[in-house]
Enzyme design. Structure first.
Site, PDB file in Angstrom:
ATOM      1  N   SER A   1      19.916  62.559 -13.904  1.00 14.68           N
ATOM      2  CA  SER A   1      20.858  62.839 -12.812  1.00 14.68           C
ATOM      3  C   SER A   1      21.010  64.342 -12.658  1.00 14.68           C
ATOM      4  O   SER A   1      20.824  65.098 -13.619  1.00 14.68           O
ATOM      5  CB  SER A   1      22.215  62.219 -13.144  1.00 14.68           C
ATOM      6  OG  SER A   1      23.197  62.704 -12.249  1.00 14.68           O
TER       7      SER A   1
ATOM      8  N   TYR B   1      29.128  60.216 -18.929  1.00 14.71           N
ATOM      9  CA  TYR B   1      27.947  60.017 -18.068  1.00 14.71           C
ATOM     10  C   TYR B   1      27.072  61.272 -18.080  1.00 14.71           C
ATOM     11  O   TYR B   1      25.868  61.209 -18.339  1.00 14.71           O
ATOM     12  CB  TYR B   1      28.401  59.679 -16.649  1.00 14.71           C
ATOM     13  CG  TYR B   1      27.276  59.457 -15.682  1.00 14.71           C
ATOM     14  CD1 TYR B   1      26.514  58.291 -15.730  1.00 14.71           C
ATOM     15  CD2 TYR B   1      26.946  60.415 -14.724  1.00 14.71           C
ATOM     16  CE1 TYR B   1      25.465  58.082 -14.844  1.00 14.71           C
ATOM     17  CE2 TYR B   1      25.906  60.213 -13.834  1.00 14.71           C
ATOM     18  CZ  TYR B   1      25.166  59.049 -13.897  1.00 14.71           C
ATOM     19  OH  TYR B   1      24.124  58.857 -13.026  1.00 14.71           O
TER      20      TYR B   1
HETATM   21  N1  LIG Z   1      23.048  56.323  -7.190  1.00 16.98           N
HETATM   22  C1  LIG Z   1      23.234  57.595  -7.504  1.00 16.98           C
HETATM   23  O1  LIG Z   1      23.925  58.377  -6.779  1.00 16.98           O
HETATM   24  C2  LIG Z   1      22.591  58.157  -8.749  1.00 16.98           C
HETATM   25  C3  LIG Z   1      22.564  59.554  -8.913  1.00 16.98           C
HETATM   26  C4  LIG Z   1      21.976  60.090 -10.046  1.00 16.98           C
HETATM   27  C5  LIG Z   1      21.400  59.252 -10.977  1.00 16.98           C
HETATM   28  N2  LIG Z   1      21.440  57.892 -10.802  1.00 16.98           N
HETATM   29  C6  LIG Z   1      20.841  57.056 -11.847  1.00 16.98           C
HETATM   30  O2  LIG Z   1      19.909  56.168 -11.276  1.00 16.98           O
HETATM   31  C7  LIG Z   1      19.758  55.041 -12.142  1.00 16.98           C
HETATM   32  C8  LIG Z   1      19.755  53.780 -11.325  1.00 16.98           C
HETATM   33  O3  LIG Z   1      21.015  53.650 -10.707  1.00 16.98           O
HETATM   34  P1  LIG Z   1      21.200  53.153  -9.211  1.00 16.98           P
HETATM   35  O4  LIG Z   1      21.922  54.205  -8.457  1.00 16.98           O
HETATM   36  O5  LIG Z   1      19.877  52.644  -8.687  1.00 16.98           O
HETATM   37  O6  LIG Z   1      22.258  52.005  -9.414  1.00 16.98           O
HETATM   38  P2  LIG Z   1      22.187  50.451  -9.204  1.00 16.98           P
HETATM   39  O7  LIG Z   1      21.524  50.146  -7.896  1.00 16.98           O
HETATM   40  O8  LIG Z   1      23.554  49.935  -9.455  1.00 16.98           O
HETATM   41  O9  LIG Z   1      21.217  49.993 -10.362  1.00 16.98           O
HETATM   42  C9  LIG Z   1      21.631  50.042 -11.698  1.00 16.98           C
HETATM   43  C10 LIG Z   1      20.650  49.202 -12.499  1.00 16.98           C
HETATM   44  O10 LIG Z   1      21.036  49.261 -13.883  1.00 16.98           O
HETATM   45  C11 LIG Z   1      21.072  47.931 -14.377  1.00 16.98           C
HETATM   46  N3  LIG Z   1      22.092  47.844 -15.415  1.00 16.98           N
HETATM   47  C12 LIG Z   1      23.418  48.108 -15.304  1.00 16.98           C
HETATM   48  N4  LIG Z   1      24.047  47.878 -16.472  1.00 16.98           N
HETATM   49  C13 LIG Z   1      23.093  47.462 -17.329  1.00 16.98           C
HETATM   50  C14 LIG Z   1      23.089  47.078 -18.686  1.00 16.98           C
HETATM   51  N5  LIG Z   1      24.212  47.089 -19.409  1.00 16.98           N
HETATM   52  N6  LIG Z   1      21.931  46.710 -19.253  1.00 16.98           N
HETATM   53  C15 LIG Z   1      20.791  46.714 -18.550  1.00 16.98           C
HETATM   54  N7  LIG Z   1      20.711  47.068 -17.261  1.00 16.98           N
HETATM   55  C16 LIG Z   1      21.852  47.446 -16.661  1.00 16.98           C
HETATM   56  C17 LIG Z   1      21.419  47.073 -13.186  1.00 16.98           C
HETATM   57  O11 LIG Z   1      20.960  45.770 -13.420  1.00 16.98           O
HETATM   58  P3  LIG Z   1      21.545  44.514 -12.575  1.00 16.98           P
HETATM   59  O12 LIG Z   1      21.104  44.702 -11.180  1.00 16.98           O
HETATM   60  O13 LIG Z   1      20.914  43.353 -13.274  1.00 16.98           O
HETATM   61  O14 LIG Z   1      23.032  44.595 -12.726  1.00 16.98           O
HETATM   62  C18 LIG Z   1      20.643  47.750 -12.071  1.00 16.98           C
HETATM   63  O15 LIG Z   1      19.292  47.309 -12.027  1.00 16.98           O
HETATM   64  C19 LIG Z   1      20.894  55.125 -13.169  1.00 16.98           C
HETATM   65  O16 LIG Z   1      20.368  55.624 -14.373  1.00 16.98           O
HETATM   66  C20 LIG Z   1      21.849  56.162 -12.568  1.00 16.98           C
HETATM   67  O17 LIG Z   1      22.564  56.844 -13.554  1.00 16.98           O
HETATM   68  C21 LIG Z   1      22.009  57.335  -9.706  1.00 16.98           C
END
Ligand SMILES: NC(=O)c1ccc[n+]([C@@H]2O[C@H](COP(=O)([O-])OP(=O)(O)OC[C@H]3O[C@@H](n4cnc5c(N)ncnc54)[C@H](OP(=O)(O)O)[C@@H]3O)[C@@H](O)[C@H]2O)c1
Length: 173
Positions: A45, A58
């Site tokens: 991130s 985080y």
């Molecule tokens: N969105 C943003 O603004 C942003 C910015 C910077 C970095 N990120 C990073 O990008 C990555 C993906 O996030 P996203 O934004 O794509 O969010 P997302 O759409 O909510 O996806 C999160 C994923 O993590 C899985 N997950 C959540 N809790 C879990 C657990 N305890 N064990 C195993 N899997 C788990 C979820 O699985 P399920 O679908 O099965 O629940 C989902 O596939 C994360 O590492 C996040 O920190 C996101």
């Protein structure tokens, strides 16, 4: 705030974001180093580059991912295995929406679509880049690096306000 979430909850976040990444990286590297080929792309991130008030665990867990990946990538030089760390900012997925962030309270120029993040990551890995983030995130990271924390932290706090208000509203206390 760290004191308003349970220690178990914070620990789960740290384990998922940092230690699970460590375990998976370790597991993947075994086969990759034996075959002398492979690419690992970590999703970190933009907040990996600075402390995040009210998102302390985080940001610290993402800093772990960056540090681990950069160091291991260096260890891997001379092999056919590489690690690329992608550091996205606000991305239109479920996470920011759940925290109350949207394009009315966060400037539009700071948002990316998930497809763009994936593309940047794949392109960076193909070029052998170690750490990659969007232009606005690079600016943010540079500011966080060069400016004194007393200037940076209040700005980050203001940017995080929508998420904080949302968390406060949903808090049982
Ligand atoms: N969105 C943003 O603004 C942003 C910015 C910077 C970095 N990120 C990073 O990008 C990555 C993906 O996030 P996203 O934004 O794509 O969010 P997302 O759409 O909510 O996806 C999160 C994923 O993590 C899985 N997950 C959540 N809790 C879990 C657990 N305890 N064990 C195993 N899997 C788990 C979820 O699985 P399920 O679908 O099965 O629940 C989902 O596939 C994360 O590492 C996040 O920190 C996101």
């Amino acid at each position: 705030m760290v004191s308003t979430r349970t220690a178990d909850d914070l620990q789960k976040e740290a384990v998922l974001n940092a230690l699970v990444v460590l375990r998976l990286t370790h597991a993947a590297l075994r086969g990759m180093t034996t075959r002398n080929m492979g690419d690992i792309i970590q999703i970190s991130s933009a907040v990996a580059f600075y402390p995040l008030p009210d998102g302390a665990t985080y940001a610290a867990s993402k800093a772990f991912v960056n540090s681990l990946s950069e160091a291991v990538n260096r260890e891997l030089r001379g092999t056919g295995v590489r690690i690329t760390v992608v550091c996205p900012g606000f991305t239109r997925t479920a996470i920011p929406a759940r925290l109350g962030f949207n394009e009315t309270n966060i400037p539009r120029r700071l948002w990316q679509d998930p497809e763009a993040v994936v593309e940047v990551g794949l392109r960076a890995a193909a070029r052998g880049k170690t750490v990659v983030s969007g232009l606005m995130n690079k600016v943010g990271a540079a500011m966080a690096y060069y400016l004194p924390r007393r200037l940076v932290l209040p700005y980050i706090e203001r940017l995080q306000k929508p998420g904080l208000e949302r968390a406060a509203a949903s808090s049982p206390g």
